[in-house]
Design an enzyme around this catalytic site. Sequence first.
Site, PDB file in Angstrom:
ATOM      1  CB  THR A  12      -0.910   0.001   1.244  1.00 39.75           C
ATOM      2  OG1 THR A  12      -1.709  -1.180   1.217  1.00 39.75           O
ATOM      3  CG2 THR A  12      -1.804   1.223   1.279  1.00 39.75           C
ATOM      4  CB  ILE A  13       3.137   2.708   2.522  1.00 39.81           C
ATOM      5  CG1 ILE A  13       1.983   2.727   3.542  1.00 39.81           C
ATOM      6  CG2 ILE A  13       4.026   3.946   2.664  1.00 39.81           C
ATOM      7  CD1 ILE A  13       0.980   3.854   3.393  1.00 39.81           C
ATOM      8  N   GLY A 111       4.760   1.928  11.402  1.00 37.60           N
ATOM      9  CA  GLY A 111       4.573   0.610  12.010  1.00 37.60           C
ATOM     10  C   GLY A 111       5.799   0.154  12.779  1.00 37.60           C
ATOM     11  CB  SER A 140       0.977   5.601  12.017  1.00 39.05           C
ATOM     12  OG  SER A 140       0.165   6.374  12.888  1.00 39.05           O
ATOM     13  CB  CYS A 141      -2.315   6.917   8.327  1.00 43.44           C
ATOM     14  SG  CYS A 141      -2.883   5.445   9.188  1.00 43.44           S
ATOM     15  CG  ASN A 142      -5.219   7.042  12.779  1.00 47.27           C
ATOM     16  OD1 ASN A 142      -6.178   7.657  12.331  1.00 47.27           O
ATOM     17  ND2 ASN A 142      -5.162   5.722  12.811  1.00 47.27           N
ATOM     18  NE  ARG A 169      -6.933   0.961   7.145  1.00 48.88           N
ATOM     19  CZ  ARG A 169      -6.002   0.556   8.002  1.00 48.88           C
ATOM     20  NH1 ARG A 169      -6.338   0.107   9.188  1.00 48.88           N
ATOM     21  NH2 ARG A 169      -4.721   0.602   7.662  1.00 48.88           N
ATOM     22  CG  HIS A 195      -3.750   6.350  17.748  1.00 48.79           C
ATOM     23  ND1 HIS A 195      -4.576   5.489  18.433  1.00 48.79           N
ATOM     24  CD2 HIS A 195      -3.540   5.807  16.532  1.00 48.79           C
ATOM     25  CE1 HIS A 195      -4.870   4.449  17.647  1.00 48.79           C
ATOM     26  NE2 HIS A 195      -4.253   4.621  16.496  1.00 48.79           N
ATOM     27  CG  HIS A 221      -7.926   6.001  10.054  1.00 51.47           C
ATOM     28  ND1 HIS A 221      -8.106   4.710  10.479  1.00 51.47           N
ATOM     29  CD2 HIS A 221      -6.687   6.025   9.483  1.00 51.47           C
ATOM     30  CE1 HIS A 221      -7.028   3.991  10.185  1.00 51.47           C
ATOM     31  NE2 HIS A 221      -6.151   4.758   9.573  1.00 51.47           N
ATOM     32  CD  GLN A 302      -7.128   3.687   5.090  1.00 52.54           C
ATOM     33  OE1 GLN A 302      -7.807   4.646   5.425  1.00 52.54           O
ATOM     34  NE2 GLN A 302      -7.591   2.711   4.319  1.00 52.54           N
TER      35      GLN A 302
HETATM   36  P1  NAD Z   1       1.564  -3.820   2.985  1.00 50.68           P
HETATM   37  O1  NAD Z   1       1.370  -5.151   3.618  1.00 50.68           O
HETATM   38  O2  NAD Z   1       0.535  -3.282   2.075  1.00 50.68           O
HETATM   39  O3  NAD Z   1       2.952  -3.804   2.197  1.00 50.68           O
HETATM   40  C1  NAD Z   1       4.122  -4.377   2.700  1.00 50.68           C
HETATM   41  C2  NAD Z   1       4.881  -4.996   1.532  1.00 50.68           C
HETATM   42  O4  NAD Z   1       6.129  -5.505   2.002  1.00 50.68           O
HETATM   43  C3  NAD Z   1       4.130  -6.179   0.897  1.00 50.68           C
HETATM   44  O5  NAD Z   1       4.174  -6.037  -0.498  1.00 50.68           O
HETATM   45  C4  NAD Z   1       4.918  -7.407   1.360  1.00 50.68           C
HETATM   46  O6  NAD Z   1       4.875  -8.480   0.437  1.00 50.68           O
HETATM   47  C5  NAD Z   1       6.317  -6.838   1.475  1.00 50.68           C
HETATM   48  N1  NAD Z   1       7.189  -7.584   2.373  1.00 50.68           N
HETATM   49  C6  NAD Z   1       6.851  -8.370   3.429  1.00 50.68           C
HETATM   50  N2  NAD Z   1       7.949  -8.851   4.010  1.00 50.68           N
HETATM   51  C7  NAD Z   1       9.008  -8.346   3.313  1.00 50.68           C
HETATM   52  C8  NAD Z   1      10.409  -8.521   3.425  1.00 50.68           C
HETATM   53  N3  NAD Z   1      10.962  -9.272   4.390  1.00 50.68           N
HETATM   54  N4  NAD Z   1      11.211  -7.859   2.555  1.00 50.68           N
HETATM   55  C9  NAD Z   1      10.675  -7.075   1.571  1.00 50.68           C
HETATM   56  N5  NAD Z   1       9.341  -6.913   1.414  1.00 50.68           N
HETATM   57  C10 NAD Z   1       8.530  -7.537   2.276  1.00 50.68           C
HETATM   58  O7  NAD Z   1       1.859  -2.821   4.191  1.00 50.68           O
HETATM   59  P2  NAD Z   1       1.628  -1.245   4.202  1.00 50.68           P
HETATM   60  O8  NAD Z   1       0.215  -0.986   4.583  1.00 50.68           O
HETATM   61  O9  NAD Z   1       2.186  -0.637   2.965  1.00 50.68           O
HETATM   62  O10 NAD Z   1       2.492  -0.832   5.485  1.00 50.68           O
HETATM   63  C11 NAD Z   1       3.900  -0.624   5.403  1.00 50.68           C
HETATM   64  C12 NAD Z   1       4.317   0.256   6.565  1.00 50.68           C
HETATM   65  O11 NAD Z   1       3.619   1.504   6.455  1.00 50.68           O
HETATM   66  C13 NAD Z   1       3.979  -0.293   7.964  1.00 50.68           C
HETATM   67  O12 NAD Z   1       4.959   0.153   8.863  1.00 50.68           O
HETATM   68  C14 NAD Z   1       2.651   0.375   8.277  1.00 50.68           C
HETATM   69  O13 NAD Z   1       2.410   0.465   9.651  1.00 50.68           O
HETATM   70  C15 NAD Z   1       2.887   1.756   7.659  1.00 50.68           C
HETATM   71  N6  NAD Z   1       1.663   2.481   7.314  1.00 50.68           N
HETATM   72  C16 NAD Z   1       0.597   1.847   6.745  1.00 50.68           C
HETATM   73  C17 NAD Z   1      -0.542   2.578   6.463  1.00 50.68           C
HETATM   74  C18 NAD Z   1      -1.755   1.924   5.895  1.00 50.68           C
HETATM   75  O14 NAD Z   1      -2.842   2.320   6.250  1.00 50.68           O
HETATM   76  N7  NAD Z   1      -1.640   0.955   5.031  1.00 50.68           N
HETATM   77  C19 NAD Z   1      -0.597   3.949   6.708  1.00 50.68           C
HETATM   78  C20 NAD Z   1       0.536   4.595   7.219  1.00 50.68           C
HETATM   79  C21 NAD Z   1       1.660   3.841   7.536  1.00 50.68           C
END
Ligand code: NAD
Length: 342
Positions: A12-13, A111, A140-142, A169, A195, A221, A302
């Site tokens: 996602t990010i 995270g 984080s997003c929040n 969410r 948070h 959120h 988010q």
């Molecule tokens: P996600 O699960 O969508 O993406 C993580 C990616 O990393 C996946 O493609 C996964 O296959 C890959 N991955 C897993 N293990 C791995 C490894 N050992 N080496 C390389 N790649 C690996 O997660 P996300 O939502 O993008 O979250 C990533 C970070 O961003 C986290 O710290 C999360 O807390 C933070 N974050 C997420 C959001 C959200 O709402 N999605 C918002 C803000 C911050």
Amino acid sequence: MVVRVGVNGFGTIGKRVAHAIQLQDDMDLVGVVKRRPDYAALQALRAGISIYTPSPEDAEKMEKAGIRVAGTIEDLLSSVDVVVDATPGGTGAEYKKLYERYGVKQVFQGGEKPHVAEASFSTLCNYEEALGKKSLRVVSCNTTGLLRLICTLNKAFGVSSVRAVIVRRAADPKEVKRGPVNAIVLNPPTLPSHHGEDVKTVLPKLDIVTFAVVVPTTLMHVHAVTLKLSQPVTRGDVVSALSEAPRIMMVNSALTGIRSTAELMEAARETRRRSDIPELVVFEDSIAVRGSEVLLFQAVHQESIVVPENVDAIRAVAGLAASAEETIRITDSTLGVGQPLW
Ligand code: NAD
């Protein structure tokens, strides 16, 4: 100067940050680290992004699926100045030693635990303090949403305390394994929620307490926030300060008919790539002022709110922009932050 950047984790990010880096003239996206051969890997290739894998075994799986691989993560780290870690929470800390071995600067996500980096980061609050650090953690997003609001009002009037209820969410739209949730889940059952503590990683002296619940939605959120300012203000003062601030979008429900996250997303589907809303949305009609107390509702997308901050964090560790104003100007114009939703 052009800084070479790699992104580890293409979820996602990671995918959004990688695309945002491609749009910057002062950054070169060398490649992304992706583990599995899937539609996102194919899309990355189509977008001209080189794919690296965590291990040679992962590379074999990719090649078997017909996906060309440029090398392993170590090859990527030996050709970049900055790595953005966008792996799942806690995985970035495991990679930290490898990043240090290759001498690359690091941008982690919210995270991770705060001690993973030299400082937690939010552009509107502490860009100048973050300049030149070797590693940063974009909160984080929040927390990013809360900090944009708090630092804007703090700059204008002073903020002495914050109380907020975070309605979270349950999962991102693509996370099929995490839903559906049919409950309002206390997050966590003990108070306060984490948070407010996360906000304090950027503003350590702030009096802030947060409650959080998780609800069955994937869109955004919503926060119900009460702020105590250092001086009495009018409603007009607050509306002006928030309307003039970067990365905050005021939504007038009476004029637009928007009074839900679903309507916000529907508007964004017409005008935004991936229907992203990286701005903090403040519901203008909700703003109520009683002396020095301000109450309001705000919404956080988010999936995209931390993307501009990641681009700024790269500029901060690489020393590419001397001030928050400078990086905000470049990031927001290249990403279209602040463009009308309708
Ligand atoms: P996600 O699960 O969508 O993406 C993580 C990616 O990393 C996946 O493609 C996964 O296959 C890959 N991955 C897993 N293990 C791995 C490894 N050992 N080496 C390389 N790649 C690996 O997660 P996300 O939502 O993008 O979250 C990533 C970070 O961003 C986290 O710290 C999360 O807390 C933070 N974050 C997420 C959001 C959200 O709402 N999605 C918002 C803000 C911050």
